[in-house]
Scaffold this active site. Structure first.
Site, PDB file in Angstrom:
ATOM      1  N   ASP A   1     -39.039 -49.287 134.558  1.00  0.00           N
ATOM      2  CA  ASP A   1     -38.367 -49.466 135.844  1.00  0.00           C
ATOM      3  C   ASP A   1     -37.932 -48.078 136.328  1.00  0.00           C
ATOM      4  O   ASP A   1     -36.857 -47.584 135.986  1.00  0.00           O
ATOM      5  CB  ASP A   1     -37.160 -50.394 135.671  1.00  0.00           C
ATOM      6  CG  ASP A   1     -36.415 -50.657 136.974  1.00  0.00           C
ATOM      7  OD1 ASP A   1     -36.678 -49.947 137.969  1.00  0.00           O
ATOM      8  OD2 ASP A   1     -35.562 -51.564 136.987  1.00  0.00           O
TER       9      ASP A   1
ATOM     10  N   HIS B   1     -36.288 -54.171 137.692  1.00  0.00           N
ATOM     11  CA  HIS B   1     -36.487 -55.258 136.723  1.00  0.00           C
ATOM     12  C   HIS B   1     -35.371 -56.306 136.806  1.00  0.00           C
ATOM     13  O   HIS B   1     -35.510 -57.398 136.268  1.00  0.00           O
ATOM     14  CB  HIS B   1     -36.576 -54.695 135.298  1.00  0.00           C
ATOM     15  CG  HIS B   1     -35.263 -54.319 134.699  1.00  0.00           C
ATOM     16  ND1 HIS B   1     -34.626 -53.128 134.965  1.00  0.00           N
ATOM     17  CD2 HIS B   1     -34.449 -54.977 133.829  1.00  0.00           C
ATOM     18  CE1 HIS B   1     -33.489 -53.067 134.295  1.00  0.00           C
ATOM     19  NE2 HIS B   1     -33.355 -54.176 133.597  1.00  0.00           N
TER      20      HIS B   1
ATOM     21  N   GLU C   1     -24.355 -61.114 130.768  1.00  0.00           N
ATOM     22  CA  GLU C   1     -24.382 -60.476 129.446  1.00  0.00           C
ATOM     23  C   GLU C   1     -23.047 -59.874 129.051  1.00  0.00           C
ATOM     24  O   GLU C   1     -22.837 -59.516 127.909  1.00  0.00           O
ATOM     25  CB  GLU C   1     -25.464 -59.399 129.347  1.00  0.00           C
ATOM     26  CG  GLU C   1     -26.859 -59.960 129.457  1.00  0.00           C
ATOM     27  CD  GLU C   1     -27.917 -58.876 129.431  1.00  0.00           C
ATOM     28  OE1 GLU C   1     -27.584 -57.697 129.637  1.00  0.00           O
ATOM     29  OE2 GLU C   1     -29.068 -59.217 129.186  1.00  0.00           O
TER      30      GLU C   1
ATOM     31  N   GLU D   1     -25.909 -48.179 130.449  1.00  0.00           N
ATOM     32  CA  GLU D   1     -26.629 -49.068 131.360  1.00  0.00           C
ATOM     33  C   GLU D   1     -26.217 -50.482 130.981  1.00  0.00           C
ATOM     34  O   GLU D   1     -26.874 -51.145 130.200  1.00  0.00           O
ATOM     35  CB  GLU D   1     -28.147 -48.841 131.229  1.00  0.00           C
ATOM     36  CG  GLU D   1     -28.923 -49.363 132.419  1.00  0.00           C
ATOM     37  CD  GLU D   1     -29.288 -50.826 132.292  1.00  0.00           C
ATOM     38  OE1 GLU D   1     -28.381 -51.680 132.448  1.00  0.00           O
ATOM     39  OE2 GLU D   1     -30.449 -51.127 132.016  1.00  0.00           O
TER      40      GLU D   1
END
Length: 390
Positions: free
Chosen positions: A63, A334, A164, A155
């Site tokens: 990406d 992505h 998440e 990230e």
């Protein structure tokens, strides 16, 4: 980050007591100790195991929007990194750690709880950076680092930014190790939302069953509607699918945001349709900024004028802010966009008011998953839906 069970139009699938030496030349060989000391919750174990799969890292690194933005941010803030100590939270393959080391960092602590840390350590050695990068295998909440750091990079963003729940790990590292005035990359994040229309998608998933090779299979339409709308969908849409100005669900300042604030994100909204079209659901996307410690991002709220939001975004081309955007009108990433589909579309006319509320909170069963409550009223119709992002 990317979950392990993503497929085209479907719902989803993403990061022990360990000590790191702080000598002037730490050795990478000793930097990946066994992590068996720390017990992991079952959901954490599955999460970290998913990040041992090379396919996830391949998708993220390929990406270019994502990877180039991080590399540009590191070089843009090189004066804060050169000769300084950096912590990479959820380092994965270690690519961001290598970028920081090449930008002149004195030392980089690359922390990851997945087994990919073993390969990250080998990558460090293969690039002759074992004197600068210490790979630590473990959760950032469980490891021990014997010095404060000048920079935290991570990230951490999941689908619709918050999926998440990795942000709390970054905040933990900030509160425990970041020096006053230190740098956090990215520094700010904004989650956007807007009603969307997507007739092609709806017809392909629902109306398709009305005539299949000349066979009437409309008995499957209710099931198709249920499947299409029971969970959020990760897919790409374009700017033409967005039927109003976006509104801000949440703006996050990583220098001040708290874990307590993360437990419940909620806002009300009121937007106006820009066209005659059916609303098939709502789309969410995000952008992050890489500002320095003395800089600040405009604190956007759901009441922010949408024209001001867009003007602010477009003006960035003339300033020095590095921005990573996952908006429908920007180059795809992505992360795609996250879509909450309705069972049945709602027809709206141009300038029709669409209003309601949305709340997002971590699941009690698995805090890495999200529960979303959406309310929408327009043209005398009211829709109330609960979605689970698993």
């Amino acid at each position: 980050m990317l979950p392990s069970h993503l497929n085209g139009h479907s719902p989803l699938a993403r990061r022990p007591r360990i000590s790191a030496a702080t000598g002037d030349a730490p050795a990478a060989e000793a930097a990946v100790p066994a992590a068996a000391d720390a017990a992991l919750e079952a959901h954490d174990r599955v999460y970290f195991q998913s990040y041992s799969h090379i396919g996830i890292h391949e998708a993220m690194i390929k990406d270019r929007v994502r990877t180039d933005a991080y590399r540009a941010a590191i070089m843009h803030h090189q004066k804060f990194i050169e000769g300084k100590v950096v912590m990479d939270v959820g380092c994965g393959t270690g690519i961001l750690s290598v970028f920081c080391a090449r930008a002149g960092a004195k030392r980089v602590y690359a922390v990851d709880a997945s087994e990919i840390a073993t390969q990250a350590s080998e990558i460090v050695k293969a690039n002759n950076l074992a004197d600068k990068i210490v790979v630590i295998h473990g959760r950032v909440e469980d490891v021990e680092v014997e010095e404060k750091v000048d920079v935290i990079i991570s990230e951490w963003m999941g689908y619709m930014l918050l999926y998440e729940s990795m942000l709390p790990s970054v905040l933990f590292a900030r509160d425990k190790w970041l020096k006053p005035g230190g740098l956090i990359l990215p520094s700010h994040a904004t989650l956007f939302m807007a009603p969307i229309t997507n007739s092609d998608r709806y017809e392909g998933s629902v109306d398709f069953w009305c005539d299949v090779y000349g066979i009437n299979m409309s008995a499957l339409v209710p099931l198709a509607k249920k499947f299409a709308s029971e969970e959020p969908s990760i897919e790409l849409i374009g700017g033409e699918n967005v039927i109003s100005w976006p509104f801000v669900v949440k703006h996050i300042d990583c220098y001040t945001f708290t874990v307590e604030e993360f437990k419940s994100v909620a806002t009300t909204y009121k937007v106006s349709s820009m066209m005659l079209a059916p609303i098939h659901g709502f789309g969410l996307w995000f952008e992050v900024e890489f500002n320095g410690p003395a800089e600040s991002s405009q604190n956007l709220s759901s009441e922010s004028n949408p024209v001001d939001i867009i003007r602010k975004k477009r003006s960035r081309g003339s300033d020095n802010t590095v921005v990573l955007s996952t908006a429908p009108e920007d180059e795809p990433t992505h992360w795609h966009q996250t879509i909450f589909y309705f069972s049945d579309p709602i027809e709206v006319t141009q300038d029709q008011i669409i209003e309601g509320s949305v709340s997002i909170s971590p699941s009690e069963e698995n805090p890495r998953c999200l529960n979303i409550h959406l309310e929408c009223s327009t043209g005398g119709q009211t829709l109330v839906r609960d979605f689970a992002m698993r």
